[in-house]
Scaffold this active site. Sequence first.
Site, PDB file in Angstrom:
ATOM      1  CB  SER A 221      73.270  62.328  23.729  1.00 19.99           C
ATOM      2  OG  SER A 221      72.019  62.314  24.749  1.00 19.99           O
ATOM      3  N   GLY A 223      70.690  59.426  20.303  1.00 20.62           N
ATOM      4  CA  GLY A 223      70.641  58.426  19.752  1.00 20.62           C
ATOM      5  C   GLY A 223      71.330  58.014  18.656  1.00 20.62           C
ATOM      6  CE  LYS A 225      67.124  62.173  15.705  1.00 15.68           C
ATOM      7  NZ  LYS A 225      66.298  63.694  16.110  1.00 15.68           N
ATOM      8  N   GLY A 226      73.045  60.606  16.667  1.00 17.27           N
ATOM      9  CA  GLY A 226      74.406  60.745  16.373  1.00 17.27           C
ATOM     10  C   GLY A 226      74.399  62.287  17.608  1.00 17.27           C
ATOM     11  N   GLY A 252      73.876  56.788  27.745  1.00 12.12           N
ATOM     12  CA  GLY A 252      73.864  58.260  27.325  1.00 12.12           C
ATOM     13  C   GLY A 252      75.164  58.519  28.592  1.00 12.12           C
ATOM     14  CG  ASP A 253      73.850  56.525  32.535  1.00 12.27           C
ATOM     15  OD1 ASP A 253      73.338  57.912  32.930  1.00 12.27           O
ATOM     16  OD2 ASP A 253      73.560  55.533  32.711  1.00 12.27           O
TER      17      ASP A 253
END
Length: 313
Positions: A221, A223, A225-226, A252-253
């Site tokens: 991941s 952020g 930026k994809g 993220g979870d």
Amino acid sequence: MIITVTLNPAMDKTMVIDGIELGEVNRADSVRNDIGGKGINVSKVLRSLGTDTLATGFLGGNIEDQFRKELKNMGILDQFISIQGNTRTNIKLVDRKNETNTDINDPGPVISSEELETFISFYDETVEKGDIVVLAGGLPPNIPQNLYGRLTRMAKEKEALVVIDAEGESLHHALLELPYMIKPNEKELADYLGKEALTEEEIIHSAQYLVEKGIRKVLVSRGEKGSIFITELSTLKGKGLEVQVKSTVGAGDSMVAALVFAENEKLSDFETLALAQATGAAAVATEGTKACTREEVEKHLAAAREKIEEVKK
């Protein structure tokens, strides 16, 4: 069965402020409390997507009952081990004026050797062939950093699939046991490789190397930026989706939950990444660590699909 492990859960206290003044008295405009910890957050999103999950780890102190009540209300099977220490509280400061999110995390309770052995015995008795086990988040202060490696090895011996979302030394030990799937963020992967930062090309090559070693699926991941998704079959890049950011906590979870859901539903690599991107976007558009809903995720799916491209090896 899908089993999530949260060894150092926390009550996430999110405070929204219009402009934090350091060294001054600040008054929050709004406050919300959510039971959290990476594994619990994964379970919350899985339930929102309509999938049953068992959650385990350690709970103790004054807020243990509140955790158990919330888990029951959410329909999450609660199999946490009670401990003598106090489950921690983490502070999440959302500054709307400066558009920043600041976390202040408690280290967590000390776990006795007897409490740890009780958990390990439960884990060994519970994990079965075909289960998906999610080992996520940091460890309590006195827990050996090789524990995720040990738990990964135990689950693999039972022919269960292991998903890792960790960092630092605990991630390193887990990777030595070659889990089925991992979801580091860009910084965590760079730290694992001993670098300050990684270019997009370095991320792809590093993830491909991990897949060649035997980790079947790697989602990195990035952020806004994809993300980049590497498997034995595909190398896919998803560009970030444009959403109003309310909280980055738990994004993220949520992506880990999407990976697990996709694995359980046997989705293609393309649809897995689309779902992960859409779920992450829905999460950041949701306040605190409240789980995004299935309807919110579905709103972003079409855009997520449009932003995925295959990277030629």
